[in-house]
Design a protein around this motif. Structure first.
Motif, PDB file in Angstrom:
ATOM      1  N   TYR A  68       0.636  -0.697   0.160  1.00 14.17           N
ATOM      2  CA  TYR A  68      -0.010   0.481   0.266  1.00 14.17           C
ATOM      3  C   TYR A  68       0.755   1.515  -0.325  1.00 14.17           C
ATOM      4  N   MET A  69       1.745   0.802   0.803  1.00 16.07           N
ATOM      5  CA  MET A  69       2.653   2.504   1.234  1.00 16.07           C
ATOM      6  C   MET A  69       3.378   2.230  -0.373  1.00 16.07           C
ATOM      7  N   SER A 100       1.660   4.040  -3.593  1.00 17.43           N
ATOM      8  CA  SER A 100       0.921   5.216  -3.220  1.00 17.43           C
ATOM      9  C   SER A 100       2.117   6.603  -3.095  1.00 17.43           C
ATOM     10  N   GLY A 123       2.494  10.112  -4.626  1.00 18.36           N
ATOM     11  CA  GLY A 123       1.340  10.825  -4.498  1.00 18.36           C
ATOM     12  C   GLY A 123       1.116  12.069  -5.407  1.00 18.36           C
ATOM     13  N   SER A 181      -2.683   9.528 -10.033  1.00 15.51           N
ATOM     14  CA  SER A 181      -2.934   8.544 -11.477  1.00 15.51           C
ATOM     15  C   SER A 181      -2.914   7.437  -9.910  1.00 15.51           C
ATOM     16  N   LEU A 240      -3.113   7.859  -6.918  1.00 11.87           N
ATOM     17  CA  LEU A 240      -3.772   7.911  -5.539  1.00 11.87           C
ATOM     18  C   LEU A 240      -4.426   7.877  -6.057  1.00 11.87           C
ATOM     19  N   ARG A 241      -4.958   7.905  -7.498  1.00 14.72           N
ATOM     20  CA  ARG A 241      -6.683   7.466  -7.553  1.00 14.72           C
ATOM     21  C   ARG A 241      -6.819   5.547  -7.431  1.00 14.72           C
ATOM     22  N   GLU A 242      -5.407   5.385  -8.320  1.00 11.29           N
ATOM     23  CA  GLU A 242      -5.743   3.369  -8.227  1.00 11.29           C
ATOM     24  C   GLU A 242      -4.910   2.936  -7.094  1.00 11.29           C
ATOM     25  N   SER A 243      -4.740   2.913  -6.260  1.00 14.08           N
ATOM     26  CA  SER A 243      -4.208   3.187  -4.721  1.00 14.08           C
ATOM     27  C   SER A 243      -5.519   2.675  -3.513  1.00 14.08           C
ATOM     28  N   ILE A 244      -6.632   3.955  -4.033  1.00 13.86           N
ATOM     29  CA  ILE A 244      -7.515   3.790  -3.140  1.00 13.86           C
ATOM     30  C   ILE A 244      -8.811   2.422  -3.536  1.00 13.86           C
ATOM     31  N   LYS A 245      -8.473   2.279  -4.906  1.00 11.58           N
ATOM     32  CA  LYS A 245      -9.165   0.427  -5.108  1.00 11.58           C
ATOM     33  C   LYS A 245      -8.309  -0.685  -5.040  1.00 11.58           C
ATOM     34  N   LEU A 270      -6.210  -0.692  -1.988  1.00  5.16           N
ATOM     35  CA  LEU A 270      -6.260  -0.376  -0.723  1.00  5.16           C
ATOM     36  C   LEU A 270      -7.336  -1.739  -0.703  1.00  5.16           C
ATOM     37  N   LEU A 271      -9.418  -0.580  -0.962  1.00  8.51           N
ATOM     38  CA  LEU A 271     -10.215  -1.547  -1.383  1.00  8.51           C
ATOM     39  C   LEU A 271     -10.272  -3.007  -1.263  1.00  8.51           C
TER      40      LEU A 271
END
Lengths: 493, 115
Positions: free
Chosen positions: A144-145, A148, A151, A154, A156-161, A163-164
């Motif tokens: 995860y680290m 992202s 920062g 792109s 940030l946008r992809e790390s959210i997905k 992570l989820l």
């Protein structure tokens, strides 16, 4: 030294902790990270030597008797995977020096890589299902680290997905462990392998087996659960992508291999049939993606999915040829994916884009890069003397010996698509009209190319000298086909 | 007792799935919180709810009266892990809101080509 098998986990853990003390001294960071990975690699080679000569190594932490403490088990499969993972991390660290950038290096980049290494090596070595969950979380947290890290928008946008998806699969992992614990009353893998055959109600165990397939399938990117991978892996910079592509999905694959050969063998007619069908669908889905994109990163990313399918098809056959082949192919695939990402990364840096349509004519100015890439692409497709061949041959043979001959035919046919997708990068980027390239310093180019060439050379050696590695691989396969060897080794302590 | 717990856990999972399928990022994170609550309660329930004495050795307590200590240790581990992951997720969501200017997942698609 009975604690030898812990060294590949402890060394990166300790080195990463030390590295967190002085983030701004980049030279020291690089040096210590490099020494740490070399030490881990040496320890893992010594571990293989030890396991090969003296049999399976087991440590039950705290000297509790076997099912009560946490067992760490190193058989040849996990030994080989730990060594391959350590090798890849070493090359990723070398490749990071010229590519990752000073700002990232100052923000705990090397500690994160080493924590990831500790998590991966731990997941390959553990003999306890909940401990596997913890090590998977260790490597996921580091990933995860890294995903992202920096920062960019792109990222940030992809790390959210990313992570989820991984939070959901981790919650399912906890649920699956809870169900398994309520049925068997144990968490130790060897003890599970003893207890599961004694349980008469196989229906509930089949359900749990499928739940574990879903959990590990999320990590390994199998057919209906691979949707998160192409987008997420597109975002991070190239060395991180090489690390993810080579290691992360393979932990899921290893977990499926381990659980489906060691203890979920009570209803092979259903579970392994399901695994074979899913593996073939995974290959087909990956092929569609590998042909559809004109983006060098995306093409290689979809090739990860194809390889996962091939390995799992070998496992699902449960015969000697299939399992031996899938282990060979797993080791080959970890190395070749890292090498391909390295080479494609250099190409993308030279053109300043990853879009194939804006590339061309690189063979005149960078011939060495071109021919190295071609060798790696042939290795990926499994052209005979190279590393992809022996593994795929045995997987196909396993399919013909087992009940799923049609799967072998699909694997043979899709090899052509893999070759086409990889050679297409060669045709577009290296042949044709030269287009304008970005100026690249000779020293930076060399610093990127040398680790890539060495890694490709290792894969070529792995293919040409497959006979040399066969005793190790067939020993590993023997333990997978005879769980009693594993169980005896754990309970002997 | 286990039946009631199972129904409650099922409701938690249902609410979590519903929230995670929504558009707003913060609702998704609340959904992950509920999902991990459900998983932890499932771990507790599946260990068996028999035994009323806390798993601390004391005089005059029969072995069968102790609650199973193993699921409690597992839950404790899983709680801190999910706590760490959730805090990281919240910070990434905050950064993404600052950088991208939206918390709507519908607007967070696309690749490099169309940012």
């Amino acid at each position: 030294m009975s604690n030898l098998l812990l060294f590949p986990i402890l060394i990166p853990l300790i080195v990463a902790t030390i590295l967190m003390l002085f983030p701004n001294k980049i030279k020291m960071q690089r040096l210590i990270a490099l020494l740490g990975t070399i030490a881990t690699l040496a320890a893992s080679f010594f571990l293989i030597y030890k396991v090969f000569n003296d049999g399976i190594q087991v440590v039950t932490l705290g000297s509790w008797p076997a099912p009560f403490g946490i067992s760490m088990v190193s058989d040849l499969l996990s030994g080989l995977l730990v060594a391959t993972a350590s090798l890849i991390v070493l090359f990723v660290v070398l490749y990071s020096f010229p590519t990752i950038g000073i700002k990232r290096e100052q923000s705990y980049y090397y500690p994160a890589v080493l924590f990831l290494m500790a998590g991966v090596n731990g997941a390959f070595t553990t003999g306890d299902i909940f401990n596997l969950f913890v090590f998977v979380e260790v490597l996921l947290m580091a990933s995860y680290m890294l995903i992202s890290h920096g920062g960019e928008r792109s990222q940030l946008r992809e790390s959210i997905k990313y992570l989820l998806v991984n939070i959901i699969s981790s919650a399912l992992f906890v649920a699956a462990v809870a169900l398994l614990y309520s049925v068997t009353g144990t968490l130790n893998m060897a003890d599970l392998a003893v207890k599961i055959p004694q349980i008469e109600n196989t229906a509930i165990l089949t359900v749990i087996a499928v739940l574990f397939l879903v959990v590990f399938g999320f990590k390994a990117a199998i057919f209906p659960l691979y949707f998160w991978l192409p987008g997420s892996y597109h975002a991070p910079p190239m060395p991180i992508l090489a690390l993810f592509g080579a290691l992360l999905t393979k932990v899921g694959v290893y977990a499926i291999m381990r659980t489906y050969t060691l203890f979920f063998t009570m209803n092979i007619g259903f579970t392994h049939e399901l695994l074979a069908i899913i593996a073939i669908l995974t290959i087909l889905a990956g092929c569609v993606g590998a042909l559809a994109y004109f983006d060098v990163k995306k093409i290689i990313i979809y090739n990860i999915i194809i390889a996962v399918g091939v390995i799992l098809f070998g496992v699902s056959q449960m015969n000697e040829a299939g399992i031996t082949g899938s282990i060979l192919y797993l080791i080959h695939d970890m190395m070749i994916k890292a090498a391909l990402f390295f080479l494609v990364g250099i190409v993308a840096v030279i053109f300043g884009t990853s879009n194939l349509r804006q590339m061309g004519g690189l063979i005149k100015t960078y011939p060495l890069l071109g021919w190295t890439y071609l060798v790696a692409a042939f290795g990926l497709a499994g052209i005979p003397p190279l590393s992809g061949f022996p593994g795929k041959l045995l997987v196909v043979q396993g399919g013909f010996e087992g009940p799923h001959f049609w799967g072998s035919i699909v694997i043979l046919a899709t090899s052509l698509i893999v070759l086409l997708s990889a050679v297409r990068i060669f045709i577009y980027a290296f042949w044709g009209e030269p287009v304008e390239t970005r100026p690249l310093k000779k020293s930076a180019y060399r610093a990127m190319l040398i680790p890539s060439i060495i890694l490709v050379a290792i894969t070529v050696f792995f293919g040409v000298g497959a006979e040399l590695f066969m005793p190790f691989v067939s020993d590993a396969a023997e333990v997978m086909l005879n769980p009693s060897l594993y169980i005896e080794a754990v309970f002997k302590e | 007792m286990e039946i009631i717990m199972s129904v409650v856990i099922g409701l938690l999972f249902m609410a979590a799935v519903y929230l995670m399928l929504s558009k707003s990022l913060i609702r998704i994170i609340i959904g992950t919180g509920l999902l991990s609550h459900g998983a932890h309660l499932l771990l507790l329930t599946m260990g068996g709810l028999g035994g009323n004495a806390p798993p601390v050795v004391a005089d005059g307590v029969a072995v069968s009266d102790y609650a199973d200590p193993l699921p409690q240790a597992l839950i404790l581990t899983a709680i801190v892990i999910s706590f760490a992951v959730t805090s990281f997720f919240l910070v990434v969501a905050y950064r993404a809101y600052q950088e991208l200017g939206t918390d709507n997942m519908e607007l967070m698609k696309g690749t490099e080509d169309h940012e």
